[in-house]
Design an enzyme around this catalytic site. Structure first.
Site, PDB file in Angstrom:
ATOM      1  N   ASP A  40      42.818  39.343  43.294  1.00 28.75           N
ATOM      2  CA  ASP A  40      43.206  38.465  44.410  1.00 28.75           C
ATOM      3  C   ASP A  40      42.096  37.496  44.800  1.00 28.75           C
ATOM      4  O   ASP A  40      41.968  37.128  45.970  1.00 28.75           O
ATOM      5  CB  ASP A  40      43.612  39.286  45.658  1.00 28.75           C
ATOM      6  CG  ASP A  40      44.620  40.357  45.330  1.00 28.75           C
ATOM      7  OD1 ASP A  40      45.584  40.038  44.615  1.00 28.75           O
ATOM      8  OD2 ASP A  40      44.437  41.514  45.760  1.00 28.75           O
ATOM      9  N   LYS A  43      42.450  33.228  41.479  1.00 21.97           N
ATOM     10  CA  LYS A  43      42.371  32.731  40.094  1.00 21.97           C
ATOM     11  C   LYS A  43      43.431  31.673  39.811  1.00 21.97           C
ATOM     12  O   LYS A  43      43.177  30.705  39.127  1.00 21.97           O
ATOM     13  CB  LYS A  43      42.567  33.883  39.094  1.00 21.97           C
ATOM     14  CG  LYS A  43      41.475  34.916  39.140  1.00 21.97           C
ATOM     15  CD  LYS A  43      41.764  36.055  38.189  1.00 21.97           C
ATOM     16  CE  LYS A  43      42.840  36.996  38.657  1.00 21.97           C
ATOM     17  NZ  LYS A  43      42.551  37.789  39.842  1.00 21.97           N
ATOM     18  N   HIS A  68      50.111  35.497  41.353  1.00 19.26           N
ATOM     19  CA  HIS A  68      49.360  34.254  41.525  1.00 19.26           C
ATOM     20  C   HIS A  68      50.162  33.292  42.384  1.00 19.26           C
ATOM     21  O   HIS A  68      51.347  33.106  42.156  1.00 19.26           O
ATOM     22  CB  HIS A  68      49.089  33.602  40.162  1.00 19.26           C
ATOM     23  CG  HIS A  68      48.147  34.400  39.325  1.00 19.26           C
ATOM     24  ND1 HIS A  68      48.155  34.376  37.961  1.00 19.26           N
ATOM     25  CD2 HIS A  68      47.161  35.248  39.678  1.00 19.26           C
ATOM     26  CE1 HIS A  68      47.214  35.190  37.507  1.00 19.26           C
ATOM     27  NE2 HIS A  68      46.597  35.728  38.523  1.00 19.26           N
ATOM     28  N   GLN A 256      44.123  40.577  37.764  1.00 18.45           N
ATOM     29  CA  GLN A 256      43.339  41.580  38.516  1.00 18.45           C
ATOM     30  C   GLN A 256      41.852  41.172  38.568  1.00 18.45           C
ATOM     31  O   GLN A 256      41.545  39.999  38.458  1.00 18.45           O
ATOM     32  CB  GLN A 256      43.491  42.983  37.919  1.00 18.45           C
ATOM     33  CG  GLN A 256      44.849  43.620  38.137  1.00 18.45           C
ATOM     34  CD  GLN A 256      45.888  43.203  37.127  1.00 18.45           C
ATOM     35  OE1 GLN A 256      45.622  43.165  35.944  1.00 18.45           O
ATOM     36  NE2 GLN A 256      47.079  42.889  37.579  1.00 18.45           N
TER      37      GLN A 256
HETATM   38  P1  IMP Z   1      48.562  49.287  39.171  1.00 16.08           P
HETATM   39  O1  IMP Z   1      47.895  48.211  38.400  1.00 16.08           O
HETATM   40  O2  IMP Z   1      49.870  48.881  39.774  1.00 16.08           O
HETATM   41  O3  IMP Z   1      48.650  50.579  38.412  1.00 16.08           O
HETATM   42  O4  IMP Z   1      47.624  49.632  40.449  1.00 16.08           O
HETATM   43  C1  IMP Z   1      46.324  50.183  40.301  1.00 16.08           C
HETATM   44  C2  IMP Z   1      45.379  49.580  41.331  1.00 16.08           C
HETATM   45  O5  IMP Z   1      45.117  48.231  41.028  1.00 16.08           O
HETATM   46  C3  IMP Z   1      45.926  49.586  42.752  1.00 16.08           C
HETATM   47  O6  IMP Z   1      44.864  49.768  43.662  1.00 16.08           O
HETATM   48  C4  IMP Z   1      46.492  48.196  42.915  1.00 16.08           C
HETATM   49  O7  IMP Z   1      46.584  47.788  44.249  1.00 16.08           O
HETATM   50  C5  IMP Z   1      45.467  47.405  42.139  1.00 16.08           C
HETATM   51  N1  IMP Z   1      45.994  46.147  41.597  1.00 16.08           N
HETATM   52  C6  IMP Z   1      46.804  45.986  40.542  1.00 16.08           C
HETATM   53  N2  IMP Z   1      47.052  44.691  40.323  1.00 16.08           N
HETATM   54  C7  IMP Z   1      46.360  44.002  41.241  1.00 16.08           C
HETATM   55  C8  IMP Z   1      46.171  42.609  41.495  1.00 16.08           C
HETATM   56  O8  IMP Z   1      46.691  41.719  40.812  1.00 16.08           O
HETATM   57  N3  IMP Z   1      45.377  42.309  42.541  1.00 16.08           N
HETATM   58  C9  IMP Z   1      44.760  43.251  43.282  1.00 16.08           C
HETATM   59  N4  IMP Z   1      44.886  44.554  43.073  1.00 16.08           N
HETATM   60  C10 IMP Z   1      45.677  44.933  42.066  1.00 16.08           C
END
Ligand code: IMP
Length: 472
Positions: A40, A43, A68, A256
């Site tokens: 976040d 990007k 995004h 991410q």
């Molecule tokens: P998952 O990727 O849904 O398995 O989540 C795993 C961790 O990564 C969690 O804490 C999510 O909130 C975080 N996360 C996954 N994608 C993003 C993103 O695009 N931005 C911020 N945090 C993310």
């Protein structure tokens, strides 16, 4: 003969940074935009800004857990599956290590209002509803210590990939009886797991309610998706390698942030892919080579989900309880609209952490930083920046990414700077905003070439102007 000129260490350091920035004045064929905090970082906006001159934009990891947002005049684009470059109508590619949810992809393409120039690698793994169901069941089973996943089925889909049971896009497109058989097999296996391990069924969340999913519907829906995706299938490895040989302008778009990397982030509070520059090579299928890497960092930090954030102003609480948060956290959260694009959950907020940033800059080989959302800090009396750690059990400038317990007990050593009312004065950084940018540059020793001071496409200040050529 000696001249009585006093040259300070700071002057030498700043000249060194400027000189390095100047040396980068050359045609850069490939650029990588990557988040160097917990995601976040903004990007999408930076990709949008520099993709104007790109020939292609390539997503290489993650899935629709990413979100995004790009603001262009009155229109706001939100993408989760599609690379942000789609707003510029560029050739957009999805490489093999992305996990793809065709339900979301179809929605996004429908919302665009035009047909994207899209390529999907045949090796890309497909997310099915049973992945969402497992994600949900596991999060529940973690009880009081959830990861806080996006529930998009990302982890379970990567699990299938590693298990060698996953269904990839080429299989989906091929269709036929063998596809139906494979979907049924996987569905039944997951159903058994859900029943015996978690005492539940294949259930996903729709409009905040848990809804049971039927095998027959999934088979029908995904067979249709296969037909719809056929036209997009393309060997991304071949396409990108050939573009690189021809010196085309290739933009790699990370999702991410590096501190969520499954190996190098704060495991287990991480995602299941590699938000790191090195992941480009394995995902695309190309030999390691120099790619100009732009690390995106906010002027402060945020994290959605649990896990250690040394400078957290929300007392580490997840989900966020604003009634116990520091005043500055709520101020920054509100001004920065710090709620997830994908899940709308409130993000935890903290001061800039240069110990963590130095770590992610190092492991990604960041060539320049784009500092985003500096305007959010306007109006604060003082701004803090963590320049070292106390009590971590490690050296004070060291970031033990893997040792989440140590990080939870670590205290930040702050440098405090005076706040600023306005980021810009007469088109330049105001003195106190400049001091913040200088401090980060001095400690990290990487030029901050772009400072983003608002959500609009045009609200980016380019520094070291003569050096910012990219592909021009
Ligand atoms: P998952 O990727 O849904 O398995 O989540 C795993 C961790 O990564 C969690 O804490 C999510 O909130 C975080 N996360 C996954 N994608 C993003 C993103 O695009 N931005 C911020 N945090 C993310």
């Amino acid at each position: 003969m000696w001249f009585p000129i006093k040259i300070s260490a700071k002057y030498i350091s700043r000249t060194y940074i400027a000189w390095n920035a100047y040396l980068e004045v050359r045609k850069i064929p490939a650029v990588n935009v990557i988040g160097i905090q917990w995601g976040d970082e903004g990007k999408g906006k930076i990709v949008d800004a520099i993709s104007e001159d790109a020939d292609m934009v390539v997503r290489y990891q993650g899935g629709n857990n990413a979100g995004h947002t790009i603001v262009i005049g009155k229109k706001t684009f939100s993408t989760h599956c599609l690379p942000s470059g789609v707003s510029r109508k560029k050739r957009c590619l999805i490489a093999s290590e992305v996990v793809l949810d065709p339900r979301q992809l179809k929605k996004e393409i429908g919302n665009l209002g035009f047909e994207p120039d899209l390529g999907i690698d045949p090796r890309t793994h497909i997310i099915f509803p049973y992945h969402n169901a497992l994600d949900l069941a596991r999060e529940k089973a973690r009880g009081g210590d959830p990861i806080g996943t996006t529930l998009k089925g990302i982890g379970p889909c990567y699990e299938d990939a590693a298990n060698r049971t996953g269904i990839r896009s080429f299989e989906l497109v091929k269709g036929g009886k063998s596809l139906e058989k494979r979907i049924k097999e996987n569905f039944r296996f997951k159903k058994r797991m859900l029943k015996h391990l978690y005492n539940t069924d294949v259930k996903i969340i729709v409009d905040k309610k848990e809804v049971r999913v039927r095998e027959k519907d999934v088979v029908e829906q995904y067979v249709e998706f296969g037909k719809e995706l056929k036209k997009y299938l393309s060997d991304i490895s071949m396409e990108v390698n050939s573009a690189m040989k021809k010196n085309k302008n290739v933009l790699f778009e990370g999702a991410q942030g590096t501190l969520l990397d499954i190996s190098h982030g704060n495991y287990p509070k991480v995602t299941s892919s590699h938000p790191m520059a090195g992941a480009i090579f394995t995902s695309v299928g190309m030999p390691p080579q120099k790619i100009h890497t732009i690390g995106i960092a906010k002027a402060y930090v945020t994290k959605v989900g649990s896990g250690p954030v040394v400078t957290c102003l929300d007392h580490g609480k997840w989900p966020v309880d604003e009634s116990v948060s520091e005043q500055e956290a709520n101020y920054i959260r509100e001004r920065g609209q710090e709620a997830g694009t994908t899940t709308m959950r409130l993000r935890r907020v903290g001061w800039q952490d240069l110990v963590a940033l130095k770590y992610t800059v190092g492991i990604n080989g960041v060539d320049e930083i784009a500092l985003t959302k500096i305007d959010v800090l306007e109006g604060l009396e003082e701004i803090k920046v963590a320049v070292a750690y106390m009590n971590s059990g490690y050296e004070k400038g060291y970031y033990p990414a893997w040792d989440t317990k140590a990080l939870e007990n670590t205290l930040p050593l702050y440098q405090t700077l005076p706040g600023f009312k306005k980021t810009l004065e007469d088109g330049e950084l105001s003195p106190n905003a400049q001091a913040l940018v200088d401090l980060i540059e001095d400690k990290i020793q990487v030029p901050i070439r772009m400072v983003s001071y608002g959500p609009e496409r045009s609200e980016i200040l380019h520094r070291y102007k003569e050096a910012v050529l990219y592909w021009k």
